[in-house]
Design a protein around this motif. Sequence first.
Motif, PDB file in Angstrom:
ATOM      1  N   VAL A 121      20.258  16.120  37.605  1.00 51.03           N
ATOM      2  CA  VAL A 121      20.666  17.443  37.149  1.00 51.03           C
ATOM      3  C   VAL A 121      21.554  17.100  36.018  1.00 51.03           C
ATOM      4  O   VAL A 121      22.316  15.971  36.172  1.00 51.03           O
ATOM      5  CB  VAL A 121      21.359  18.204  38.153  1.00 51.03           C
ATOM      6  CG1 VAL A 121      20.360  18.924  39.045  1.00 51.03           C
ATOM      7  CG2 VAL A 121      22.264  17.769  39.036  1.00 51.03           C
ATOM      8  N   SER A 122      21.998  17.953  35.143  1.00 48.09           N
ATOM      9  CA  SER A 122      22.921  17.841  34.188  1.00 48.09           C
ATOM     10  C   SER A 122      24.294  18.032  34.412  1.00 48.09           C
ATOM     11  O   SER A 122      24.561  18.750  35.514  1.00 48.09           O
ATOM     12  CB  SER A 122      22.503  18.647  33.055  1.00 48.09           C
ATOM     13  OG  SER A 122      22.781  19.810  33.430  1.00 48.09           O
ATOM     14  N   PRO A 123      25.174  17.424  33.852  1.00 48.25           N
ATOM     15  CA  PRO A 123      26.677  17.756  34.337  1.00 48.25           C
ATOM     16  C   PRO A 123      26.955  19.366  34.003  1.00 48.25           C
ATOM     17  O   PRO A 123      27.695  19.845  34.683  1.00 48.25           O
ATOM     18  CB  PRO A 123      27.504  17.058  33.009  1.00 48.25           C
ATOM     19  CG  PRO A 123      26.426  16.081  32.557  1.00 48.25           C
ATOM     20  CD  PRO A 123      25.143  16.577  32.739  1.00 48.25           C
ATOM     21  N   GLN A 124      26.128  20.114  33.169  1.00 46.47           N
ATOM     22  CA  GLN A 124      26.468  21.424  33.241  1.00 46.47           C
ATOM     23  C   GLN A 124      26.082  21.949  34.357  1.00 46.47           C
ATOM     24  O   GLN A 124      26.763  22.934  34.907  1.00 46.47           O
ATOM     25  CB  GLN A 124      25.460  22.052  31.732  1.00 46.47           C
ATOM     26  CG  GLN A 124      25.956  21.724  30.540  1.00 46.47           C
ATOM     27  CD  GLN A 124      25.354  20.331  30.090  1.00 46.47           C
ATOM     28  OE1 GLN A 124      24.664  19.700  30.959  1.00 46.47           O
ATOM     29  NE2 GLN A 124      25.685  19.847  28.633  1.00 46.47           N
ATOM     30  N   ALA A 125      25.209  21.820  35.028  1.00 48.56           N
ATOM     31  CA  ALA A 125      24.909  22.379  36.341  1.00 48.56           C
ATOM     32  C   ALA A 125      25.868  22.097  37.420  1.00 48.56           C
ATOM     33  O   ALA A 125      26.238  23.001  38.233  1.00 48.56           O
ATOM     34  CB  ALA A 125      23.355  21.896  36.756  1.00 48.56           C
TER      35      ALA A 125
END
Length: 194
Positions: A121-125
């Motif tokens: 998953v992305s750091p934004q998630a």
Amino acid sequence: PGKTEVQVTSVVTTYPSQQYAQLTASGYVVAQRRASVASKGTGRLVELRVREGSPVRQGELIARLDASDVVASLNVALAAVGQSEASVRQADAGLRQAQAEAANAEVELKRQQELAAKGFVSPQAVDAAERRALSARAGVAAAQATIGSAKAALEQARAQVKVQQVNRDNTEIRAPFDGVVLVQNANVGDMITP
């Protein structure tokens, strides 16, 4: 037969109680203890249970004032207690819901962090999951504050009930001690003031 000689004396009529009388006096009987009894509140006298010369016992109800307005205020205060109790229950339910949301947000944050460590998953998630967890923790704190406020309102409502009960009791005039009513200064229908 011979004549009987009789001795003559004067007679005074007396009663048996007179033989013990040592002093005859006149005077006044004065009460050892005396109190003027009145109402603490203002209102119309609706009930009077004594007359002059009536014996009374300590705490006995002597008279009662019209208490319809005080009873209405007492009923309002009792309703406020019921409403405050409902608010406490509602705030408690809100706290349990906020705690459940906070637990879910913590689990989701942990899951997002594990997935981010593996690169799925992305750091934004992860940031979004952290914000949800912080928001859920704040929701728990707010729910706890709401419970505190609701409990304070409940205590205030209970205190108001006690105030109204005292006001109702002030519409009853009671004998302060055992005795006899000497003077009656009021009649049913009179306006009574403290």
